[in-house]
Write a protein that holds these residues in place. Structure first.
Motif, PDB file in Angstrom:
ATOM      1  N   ALA A  65       8.213  -4.829   4.464  1.00  0.00           N
ATOM      2  CA  ALA A  65       6.804  -3.666   3.615  1.00  0.00           C
ATOM      3  C   ALA A  65       6.885  -2.157   4.506  1.00  0.00           C
ATOM      4  O   ALA A  65       6.073  -2.723   5.773  1.00  0.00           O
ATOM      5  N   ARG A  66       7.171  -1.613   3.924  1.00  0.00           N
ATOM      6  CA  ARG A  66       6.163  -0.544   4.149  1.00  0.00           C
ATOM      7  C   ARG A  66       5.483   1.068   3.384  1.00  0.00           C
ATOM      8  O   ARG A  66       5.468   0.696   2.292  1.00  0.00           O
ATOM      9  N   GLY A  67       5.044   1.849   4.137  1.00  0.00           N
ATOM     10  CA  GLY A  67       4.469   2.696   2.977  1.00  0.00           C
ATOM     11  C   GLY A  67       3.785   2.317   2.297  1.00  0.00           C
ATOM     12  O   GLY A  67       2.911   1.309   2.657  1.00  0.00           O
ATOM     13  N   ASP A  68       3.419   2.222   1.308  1.00  0.00           N
ATOM     14  CA  ASP A  68       2.902   1.752   0.187  1.00  0.00           C
ATOM     15  C   ASP A  68       3.096  -0.033   0.032  1.00  0.00           C
ATOM     16  O   ASP A  68       1.813  -0.598  -0.121  1.00  0.00           O
ATOM     17  N   ALA A  69       4.243  -0.010   0.197  1.00  0.00           N
ATOM     18  CA  ALA A  69       3.682  -1.877  -0.144  1.00  0.00           C
ATOM     19  C   ALA A  69       3.222  -2.401   1.257  1.00  0.00           C
ATOM     20  O   ALA A  69       2.997  -3.657   1.315  1.00  0.00           O
ATOM     21  N   ALA A  70       3.405  -1.891   2.221  1.00  0.00           N
ATOM     22  CA  ALA A  70       2.260  -2.882   3.380  1.00  0.00           C
ATOM     23  C   ALA A  70       1.191  -2.565   3.052  1.00  0.00           C
ATOM     24  O   ALA A  70       0.257  -3.855   3.537  1.00  0.00           O
ATOM     25  N   LEU A  71       0.593  -1.533   2.299  1.00  0.00           N
ATOM     26  CA  LEU A  71      -0.903  -2.022   2.287  1.00  0.00           C
ATOM     27  C   LEU A  71      -1.391  -3.066   0.910  1.00  0.00           C
ATOM     28  O   LEU A  71      -2.302  -4.137   0.549  1.00  0.00           O
ATOM     29  N   HIS A  72      -0.723  -2.807   0.324  1.00  0.00           N
ATOM     30  CA  HIS A  72      -0.440  -3.762  -1.317  1.00  0.00           C
ATOM     31  C   HIS A  72      -0.229  -5.350  -0.368  1.00  0.00           C
ATOM     32  O   HIS A  72      -0.762  -5.724  -0.719  1.00  0.00           O
ATOM     33  N   GLU A  73       0.342  -5.436   0.688  1.00  0.00           N
ATOM     34  CA  GLU A  73       0.651  -6.477   1.090  1.00  0.00           C
ATOM     35  C   GLU A  73      -1.143  -6.817   1.214  1.00  0.00           C
ATOM     36  O   GLU A  73      -1.378  -8.226   1.363  1.00  0.00           O
ATOM     37  N   ARG A  74      -1.721  -6.010   2.218  1.00  0.00           N
ATOM     38  CA  ARG A  74      -3.205  -6.380   2.597  1.00  0.00           C
ATOM     39  C   ARG A  74      -4.084  -7.073   1.500  1.00  0.00           C
ATOM     40  O   ARG A  74      -4.797  -7.720   1.671  1.00  0.00           O
ATOM     41  N   ILE A  75      -3.617  -6.412   0.589  1.00  0.00           N
ATOM     42  CA  ILE A  75      -4.423  -6.317  -0.584  1.00  0.00           C
ATOM     43  C   ILE A  75      -4.196  -7.616  -1.170  1.00  0.00           C
ATOM     44  O   ILE A  75      -5.483  -8.284  -1.675  1.00  0.00           O
ATOM     45  N   ARG A  76      -3.119  -7.831  -1.689  1.00  0.00           N
ATOM     46  CA  ARG A  76      -2.803  -8.796  -2.351  1.00  0.00           C
ATOM     47  C   ARG A  76      -3.234 -10.117  -1.168  1.00  0.00           C
ATOM     48  O   ARG A  76      -3.668 -11.204  -2.123  1.00  0.00           O
ATOM     49  N   GLN A  77      -3.299 -10.342  -0.344  1.00  0.00           N
ATOM     50  CA  GLN A  77      -3.571 -11.377   1.655  1.00  0.00           C
ATOM     51  C   GLN A  77      -5.175 -11.559   0.919  1.00  0.00           C
ATOM     52  O   GLN A  77      -5.691 -12.491   0.152  1.00  0.00           O
ATOM     53  N   ARG A  78      -5.781 -10.783   0.251  1.00  0.00           N
ATOM     54  CA  ARG A  78      -7.106 -10.688  -0.047  1.00  0.00           C
ATOM     55  C   ARG A  78      -8.033 -11.222  -1.050  1.00  0.00           C
ATOM     56  O   ARG A  78      -8.658 -11.461  -2.093  1.00  0.00           O
ATOM     57  N   MET A  79      -6.995 -11.078  -2.175  1.00  0.00           N
ATOM     58  CA  MET A  79      -6.918 -11.249  -4.014  1.00  0.00           C
ATOM     59  C   MET A  79      -7.335 -13.366  -3.689  1.00  0.00           C
ATOM     60  O   MET A  79      -6.997 -13.894  -2.803  1.00  0.00           O
ATOM     61  N   SER A  80      -7.750 -13.913  -5.096  1.00  0.00           N
ATOM     62  CA  SER A  80      -7.980 -15.361  -5.338  1.00  0.00           C
ATOM     63  C   SER A  80      -7.527 -15.481  -6.221  1.00  0.00           C
ATOM     64  O   SER A  80      -6.560 -16.278  -6.488  1.00  0.00           O
ATOM     65  N   GLN A  81      -6.193 -14.484  -7.645  1.00  0.00           N
ATOM     66  CA  GLN A  81      -5.938 -14.730  -8.161  1.00  0.00           C
ATOM     67  C   GLN A  81      -4.184 -14.309  -7.705  1.00  0.00           C
ATOM     68  O   GLN A  81      -3.895 -13.430  -7.034  1.00  0.00           O
ATOM     69  N   PRO A  82      -3.323 -15.083  -8.714  1.00  0.00           N
ATOM     70  CA  PRO A  82      -1.743 -14.845  -8.008  1.00  0.00           C
ATOM     71  C   PRO A  82      -1.709 -12.947  -8.504  1.00  0.00           C
ATOM     72  O   PRO A  82      -2.393 -12.940  -9.163  1.00  0.00           O
ATOM     73  N   SER A  83      -0.447 -13.052  -7.805  1.00  0.00           N
ATOM     74  CA  SER A  83       0.110 -11.158  -7.914  1.00  0.00           C
ATOM     75  C   SER A  83       1.865 -11.670  -7.871  1.00  0.00           C
ATOM     76  O   SER A  83       2.250 -12.217  -7.387  1.00  0.00           O
ATOM     77  N   ALA A  84       1.889 -10.318  -8.062  1.00  0.00           N
ATOM     78  CA  ALA A  84       3.235  -9.885  -8.191  1.00  0.00           C
ATOM     79  C   ALA A  84       4.079  -8.797  -7.398  1.00  0.00           C
ATOM     80  O   ALA A  84       3.044  -8.042  -7.380  1.00  0.00           O
ATOM     81  N   VAL A  85       4.956  -8.843  -6.915  1.00  0.00           N
ATOM     82  CA  VAL A  85       5.492  -7.653  -6.354  1.00  0.00           C
ATOM     83  C   VAL A  85       6.784  -7.148  -6.971  1.00  0.00           C
ATOM     84  O   VAL A  85       8.120  -7.138  -7.652  1.00  0.00           O
ATOM     85  N   VAL A  86       6.948  -5.585  -7.670  1.00  0.00           N
ATOM     86  CA  VAL A  86       8.031  -5.583  -7.972  1.00  0.00           C
ATOM     87  C   VAL A  86       8.448  -4.018  -7.406  1.00  0.00           C
ATOM     88  O   VAL A  86       7.795  -3.361  -7.145  1.00  0.00           O
ATOM     89  N   PRO A  87       9.881  -4.239  -7.211  1.00  0.00           N
ATOM     90  CA  PRO A  87      10.383  -2.863  -6.101  1.00  0.00           C
ATOM     91  C   PRO A  87      10.023  -2.055  -6.725  1.00  0.00           C
ATOM     92  O   PRO A  87      10.789  -1.586  -7.115  1.00  0.00           O
ATOM     93  N   THR A  88      10.903  -0.574  -5.271  1.00  0.00           N
ATOM     94  CA  THR A  88      10.429   1.031  -5.365  1.00  0.00           C
ATOM     95  C   THR A  88      11.010   0.995  -6.981  1.00  0.00           C
ATOM     96  O   THR A  88      10.867   2.155  -7.726  1.00  0.00           O
ATOM     97  N   GLY A  89      12.119   0.855  -6.437  1.00  0.00           N
ATOM     98  CA  GLY A  89      13.319   0.888  -7.640  1.00  0.00           C
ATOM     99  C   GLY A  89      13.268   2.524  -8.017  1.00  0.00           C
ATOM    100  O   GLY A  89      13.418   3.477  -6.877  1.00  0.00           O
ATOM    101  N   THR A  90      14.224   3.090  -8.673  1.00  0.00           N
ATOM    102  CA  THR A  90      13.768   4.587  -9.650  1.00  0.00           C
ATOM    103  C   THR A  90      13.122   5.316 -10.006  1.00  0.00           C
ATOM    104  O   THR A  90      11.820   4.633 -10.428  1.00  0.00           O
ATOM    105  N   SER A  91      12.755   6.717 -10.334  1.00  0.00           N
ATOM    106  CA  SER A  91      11.629   7.349 -10.837  1.00  0.00           C
ATOM    107  C   SER A  91      11.601   6.756 -12.562  1.00  0.00           C
ATOM    108  O   SER A  91      10.253   6.473 -12.585  1.00  0.00           O
ATOM    109  N   ARG A  92      12.699   6.795 -12.849  1.00  0.00           N
ATOM    110  CA  ARG A  92      12.863   6.350 -14.113  1.00  0.00           C
ATOM    111  C   ARG A  92      12.505   4.527 -14.568  1.00  0.00           C
ATOM    112  O   ARG A  92      11.523   4.289 -15.482  1.00  0.00           O
ATOM    113  N   ASP A  93      12.614   3.736 -13.956  1.00  0.00           N
ATOM    114  CA  ASP A  93      12.394   2.446 -13.406  1.00  0.00           C
ATOM    115  C   ASP A  93      10.739   2.703 -13.308  1.00  0.00           C
ATOM    116  O   ASP A  93       9.936   1.265 -14.074  1.00  0.00           O
ATOM    117  N   ALA A  94      10.363   3.041 -12.748  1.00  0.00           N
ATOM    118  CA  ALA A  94       8.273   3.563 -12.452  1.00  0.00           C
ATOM    119  C   ALA A  94       8.090   4.329 -13.657  1.00  0.00           C
ATOM    120  O   ALA A  94       6.469   3.417 -13.673  1.00  0.00           O
TER     121      ALA A  94
END
Length: 395
Positions: free
Chosen positions: A262-291
């Motif tokens: 995890a780098r860039g935004d993904a590293a930030l997301h991991e820190r926030i996910r660790q602070r959450m009490s509810q479960p969460s998932a990660v979607v890979p960055t992919g392409t612009s159309r995917d996003a």
């Protein structure tokens, strides 16, 4: 007829920036559909050429230069254009000079927003525009945010570029007002990437039904304590999970390789996910159309990034946008305002975010209806804009 397009594109160090690539992708597609032959200017020409199926050239050589060196570089390139200096054979600008000899148009596309905080972009784009004009090539500026921080030299350089352009397109009212203050005019449009992959009726073009929450964040907190901001965003994501549905994190600036650390935004997301009490998932960055498809299928978007809001709003996805400073507030407010949404929250207002979330969710039906009502007019305006851009190459 060849058209040179500069965008803030080209994957470097394995990292993909969805919004900048999306605007460039749209420019290439729109101009190709109108019978023109795009040539890209990229930080990674082979990667851009392979991704979009077009020729691609290196940039002019401003990346990494301080202001003094960038000014000297610009002066040298302009002297070459005037015939009073020469380029060495291995200079990265050689290919651009050659391309301009045959080009019918230069399109200064969105991305690389023109503000003093990114002085290399100001030098790159304004210098390229002056080189084009020196060879009689018309210039179009499209999809831009200008400023709000522009020191006197940058202000003068950007204003000159717009004054000499045949068309200027901007994407939010604050930028239009800045252009007006220079005694110039601009066409105010939605962001160029607003309709990337969007069906005619506003659907995302995917079979999956709507559902859940997408979170896409930037690590720019404008000097605020990171621990405090990250915890409050985690609390907000927990509240969204309970009020709306499952939460997925998606990195707008992330690794091309989904298996990469995890780098860039993904590293930030991991820190926030660790602070959450509810479960969460990660979607890979992919392409612009995917996003784009991802946020259009969501029931709610929480974003500190600009282009997730650009993609989501035309499909009627409610957006809670988190702004860090005047620049991000201008962009996020502009993106949502085109579609009648007003959900921009300053990071200092995060304690109030759960209440704002409740209001936004309650307004979902009205938000979707308003987007559907505005879609035909805004889409038609976008098409007309690209018709005008293409016509500029034929004059």
């Amino acid at each position: 007829m060849s058209v040179l397009i500069i965008g803030d594109v080209g994957v470097l160090d394995g990292m993909f920036h969805i919004g900048d690539e999306a605007m460039f992708e749209v420019a290439v597609g729109e101009l190709s559909e109108r019978g023109l032959s795009p040539i890209g200017v990229s930080s990674n020409p082979p990667e851009t050429a392979a991704r979009y199926g077009i020729p691609a050239l290196p940039r002019l050589g401003f990346a990494g230069l301080d202001r003094a060196d960038a000014a000297r570089r610009a002066d040298h390139l302009l002297a070459v254009a005037a015939g009073s200096a020469e380029l060495s054979p291995d200079d990265p600008a050689v290919e651009v000079f050659k391309a301009l000899e045959a080009a019918r148009l230069l399109v200064n596309a969105g991305g690389g927003n023109l503000a003093t905080r990114w002085h290399s972009h100001v030098f790159e784009r304004t210098t390229l525009a002056r080189l084009a004009r020196a060879q009689g090539v018309p210039v179009v500026v499209t999809g831009q945010t200008l400023g709000p921080d522009l020191d006197a030299p940058d202000d003068a350089a950007v204003a000159r570029m717009l004054r000499e352009a045949v068309l200027v397109g901007v994407r939010e009212p604050d930028t239009a007002a800045l252009v007006d203050s220079w005694g110039l005019s601009a066409t105010l449009n939605v962001d160029d990437a607003s309709f990337l992959g969007l069906g005619e009726a506003g659907e995302a073009g995917a079979s999956a039904p709507r559902g859940g929450v997408v979170v896409s964040l930037s690590g720019w907190f404008a000097g605020r304590p990171a621990d405090e901001v990250e915890q409050r965003v985690a609390d907000l994501a927990d509240a969204a999970a309970l009020a709306v549905g499952p939460v997925s994190f998606h990195a707008h600036f992330g690794a091309v390789d989904p298996a990469a650390p995890a780098r860039g935004d993904a590293a930030l997301h991991e820190r926030i996910r660790q602070r959450m009490s509810q479960p969460s998932a990660v979607v890979p960055t992919g392409t612009s159309r995917d996003a784009a498809a991802l946020v259009r299928r969501a029931d709610l978007l929480i974003t500190g990034r600009y282009h997730p809001a650009v993609f989501a709003a035309p499909a009627g996805t409610p957006v809670l946008a988190l702004s860090a400073d005047r620049y991000t507030r201008i962009k996020l407010g502009g993106a949502l305002g085109h579609w009648g949404q007003t959900g921009v929250l300053d990071l200092d207002e995060l304690p109030d975010a759960p209440r704002r979330l409740e209001t936004l969710v309650a307004d979902t039906a009205a938000i979707r209806d308003e987007a559907a009502a505005r879609l035909p007019r805004l889409r038609a305006a976008s098409r007309q804009w690209w018709d005008r851009v293409a016509a500029s190459a034929r004059k």
